[in-house]
Scaffold this active site. Structure first.
Site, PDB file in Angstrom:
ATOM      1  N   ASP A 235       0.878  -1.152   0.000  1.00  0.00           N
ATOM      2  CA  ASP A 235       0.000   0.000   0.000  1.00  0.00           C
ATOM      3  C   ASP A 235       0.930   1.221   0.000  1.00  0.00           C
ATOM      4  OD1 ASP A 235      -3.193   0.628   1.620  1.00  0.00           O
ATOM      5  OD2 ASP A 235      -2.048   1.811   0.181  1.00  0.00           O
TER       6      ASP A 235
HETATM    7  C1  GLC Z   1      -4.210   4.375   0.080  1.00  0.00           C
HETATM    8  C2  GLC Z   1      -5.136   3.218   0.377  1.00  0.00           C
HETATM    9  C3  GLC Z   1      -5.224   2.217  -0.737  1.00  0.00           C
HETATM   10  C4  GLC Z   1      -5.108   2.940  -2.056  1.00  0.00           C
HETATM   11  C5  GLC Z   1      -3.678   3.469  -2.148  1.00  0.00           C
HETATM   12  C6  GLC Z   1      -3.430   4.258  -3.435  1.00  0.00           C
HETATM   13  O1  GLC Z   1      -3.468   4.704   1.215  1.00  0.00           O
HETATM   14  O2  GLC Z   1      -4.939   2.514   1.587  1.00  0.00           O
HETATM   15  O3  GLC Z   1      -6.464   1.503  -0.595  1.00  0.00           O
HETATM   16  O4  GLC Z   1      -5.382   2.073  -3.141  1.00  0.00           O
HETATM   17  O5  GLC Z   1      -3.336   4.263  -1.021  1.00  0.00           O
HETATM   18  O6  GLC Z   1      -4.120   5.460  -3.388  1.00  0.00           O
END
Ligand code: GLC
Length: 742
Positions: A235
């Protein structure tokens, strides 16, 4: 490939920051994927750098948070879960992929399949509720919809993120391995079985080990047990977060822990590009560990056909097609849950309707004239009645609010021939957190001149989603006060709630004559709700999450254990305890002094404009010498005993009555959404296999030598015991069960 080029593939960047710096990295072959860039022209410009200016010409893959639509926004995933219609969800995902791919996006960071028991957690909006099976069917539907239309799915967040303590985002999670496997991992396995090309790590530490650095999750289970070859991406910075987690002393150690747990691509963390080559040189990381990751990345690009066609046609992007808008409208109708209705709904309909949706979800019913009314005077009020942006819900980057049709817009243009609609709009509050009572008088004044009040309440979109957790899940601002003032007018009130989570709306439900829970319905929230309010569509949503009476009941979910001292009814509540009473245990059962254990509304619950009757369940079991020779089949008749054709959602629940471990008081094992014309009877039947009756067992054993240790064995099995089985309209399981002996 050189080591440098391999590590470059493991780097995913949001190039909107320091664009020229990031473009230089792309030209050097040090970026494998970009995200948060949209548009064929711009993405082709970046792609040419990767394909035509680097030594190997490996294409980039462009990713985006496409969560519940791209341009056309559908109900938030929690609302889609409330539709209990995976075929419709799959259709919507397919149309969404069409829009996103035409804008150059080939990888969506969804579906989120985190099973959530805690409505304080802001991200319940992004998932499909509290049940692993319902979530599995929805997640798999999204994977098919996306990937059959050229966009890779990324099932997230792996794993256990939704069990964050206190419903506070990114918080610690403690999940016993049996529960992890029986609940939280189930939808991930279903999504991977549906062909999901990627997964995303979760931010949380799971039993002390953050997922990005968790070899048990990412290697033992994902690669060895499940034999998955899907790409595992971090993430956003979840790799570098290992330092604030207190797991790693610095980012170099974080890079080591992540590669040793096979986190394969680093989203905007820069730890692989900064440290991996050094770690290889120091002998701490073997190059074949990197090869495994790069293989996954190239496999995803290959599966998307990017090596053959890396560029996006620079034609007019697909957006807001009539087909998408029609489906979005129908999804609002099917995800809206009727929680209460004293008969006020549907508001006067004088005509029969036969609407065949483009997707075979034919809806036709004879709407009986209720009473002749030449003119219907309606007050539309509340902070969510005309909010183009707020009704879209959380996680919307590419849906344009100017395309939203709000409830006010839809109701003002609704054709109720031969009746005439007189619409008056007095919001009373200007946004969901508005505490000002200045607008109350005008709203009350207008209410006195109306036949019925439509009150659109709820949350602004920003009050749910990532890092948007609430410790108080009541209606924000002064909405309840405004409702109480309007109630004093004596006019009937239809309360429509648009929110990103279950809210504690018990008092508001008392004041209203009817309650529709619409979650955040997206672009077509207005038309969908207008059709339901006036009976052009019969509401068929069923709750994907338990609604607690008060926040102090949380966590409160349907498939709970019974405990050794279940609460009996009615329990002795706080005000019935005698003053000065001597010390004694009150009832010695499991409840709170302020409230019994019952929720405000249970999982799976939802009313219709018609009624259904469930007949005697029948069991067809083939047992020979005590062994099941094939699956059990449970069936029953369901009759639509009312005046409206309608969908019904018969749900199959089981309860294991005894066994190796304590099991839930009921568990959803199957469901279907079935259309039953008024007056008609259908037979529904479900198969049950031994696998569906099984669960993860565990055993600890202590060994003295060579050195004392306790081993922990886990295995999946089905106990030989009795099971109760229901086909029921919701998780209260009030219908007659059958008993299976396995
Ligand atoms: C965010 C979220 C994730 C998302 C990623 C990209 O922090 O936790 O679900 O897809 O970053 O934006």
């Amino acid at each position: 490939m050189t080591l440098e080029e391999k590590i470059g593939q493991m780097n995913q960047l949001d190039p909107s920051w320091n664009a020229e710096e990031k473009e230089a990295l792309i030209r050097e072959g040090r970026v494998g994927s970009v995200f948060n860039i949209v548009g064929a022209k711009e993405l082709n410009r970046l792609q040419r750098m990767a394909v035509e200016e680097t030594r190997l010409g490996i294409p980039l893959v462009a990713a985006r948070d496409v969560i519940h639509g791209f341009r056309t926004i559908y109900p938030i995933p929690l609302g889609q879960g409330a539709s209990w219609n995976p075929e419709m969800v799959e259709k919507a995902a397919g149309l969404t992929a069409g829009e996103a791919v035409s804008a150059g996006i080939r990888w969506a960071f969804s579906p989120m399949v985190d099973v959530a028991h805690d409505p304080r957690w802001g991200r319940v909006a992004e998932g499909y509720g509290e049940d692993a099976y319902l979530t599995s069917t929805m997640g798999a539907a999204v994977v098919r919809g996306y990937q059959d239309n050229g966009m890779a799915a990324c099932v997230k967040h792996f794993a256990g993120y939704s069990a964050s303590e206190g419903g506070r985002d990114y918080n610690t999670t403690w999940i016993p391995e049996t529960q992890l496997r029986d609940i939280y991992l189930v939808p991930f396995r279903a999504a991977l079985d549906a062909g999901a090309m990627s997964l995303m790590c979760s931010f949380n530490d799971l039993n002390g080990l953050p997922s990005s650095a968790n070899p048990h999750l990412n290697i033992d289970i994902l690669r060895h047990e499940w034999q998955s070859d899907a790409l595992l991406v971090s993430d956003w910075g979840s790799g570098s977060d290992l330092v604030p987690h207190g797991l790693c002393a610095d980012k170099k150690e974080a890079a080591l822990r992540c590669i040793n747990a096979r986190m394969e691509m680093d989203m905007q963390g820069n730890i692989y590009t900064d440290y991996l080559a050094e770690l290889v040189a120091e002998g701490k990381v073997k190059e074949q560990q990197i090869d495994e990751c790069v293989r996954s990345i190239l496999r995803l690009k290959y599966r998307l056909g990017l090596f053959d066609n890396p560029y996006v046609p620079e034609t007019q992007p697909v957006a807001y097609s009539p087909e998408a808008l029609a489906l979005a409208t129908e999804m609002v109708e099917q995800s809206t849950v009727l929680l209460k209705n004293n008969g006020i709904l549907p508001l006067n309909i004088q005509h029969s309707t036969s609407l065949n949706s483009p997707y075979g979800f034919s809806r036709s019913f004879e709407a009986l004239p209720r009473k002749e009314l030449s003119t219907l005077n309606i007050l539309i009020t509340g902070p969510l009645a005309d909010q183009k942006k707020e009704q879209l819900g959380t996680w919307v980057f590419d849906g344009e609010p100017e395309h939203s049709i709000t409830p006010l817009m839809a109701l003002k243009s609704f054709n109720l021939q031969p009746s005439t609609l007189n619409i008056t709009y007095v919001p009373g509050l200007t946004y969901s957190r508005d505490k000002s009572t200045e607008g109350f008088a005008a709203a009350v004044q207008a209410a006195k001149k109306s036949d019925v009040i439509l009150f659109f309440a709820g949350e602004e979109a920003i009050l749910s989603g990532e890092a948007r957790c609430r410790a108080d899940i009541s209606l924000p601002g002064a909405q309840t006060q405004l409702l109480a003032e309007l109630k004093k007018t004596g006019k009937p009130i239809v309360l429509v709630v648009m929110a990103g989570r279950p809210l504690t709306i018990g008092a508001e439900c008392e004041m209203a004559d009817a309650v529709l829970y619409a979650f955040h319905g997206g672009t077509m929230a207005g038309p969908g709700l207008a059709n339901v309010i006036f009976g052009k569509a019969v509401p068929s949503g069923r709750l994907p999450m338990t609604f607690p009476k008060m926040v102090g009941q949380i966590p409160l979910y349907y498939n709970r254990h019974n405990t050794g001292r279940p609460s009996y009814d009615p329990p002795m509540l706080i005000d019935s305890i005698p003053i000065g009473c001597p010390q004694f245990s009150i009832g010695q059962s499991s409840y709170w002094l302020e409230t019994p254990t019952e929720p405000l509304f249970p999982f799976g619950f939802g009313l219709s404009y018609t009624t259904f009757e469930y007949g005697e369940p029948k069991l067809n079991e083939q047992m020979v010498n005590g062994k099941m020779v094939n699956n059990f089949t449970v069936s029953c008749e369901i009759t639509n005993t009312g005046n409206f054709d309608s969908y019904e959602v018969p749900q199959l629940y089981i309860r294991q009555l005894s066994g190796e471990l304590v099991r839930p008081i009921c568990e959803l094992k199957d469901y279907q959404k079935i259309f039953i014309p008024a007056g008609k009877t259908v037979t529904v039947s479900y198969q049950l296999t031994p696998e569906q009756l099984g669960y993860w067992h565990e055993e600890y054993s202590y060994t003295v030598h060579p050195t004392p240790y306790t081993s922990h064995q886990l295995w999946f099995a089905t106990d030989h015991t009795d099971f109760q089985v229901w086909i029921a309209p919701d998780s209260r399981c009030l219908t007659k069960p059958v008993t299976i002996s396995y």
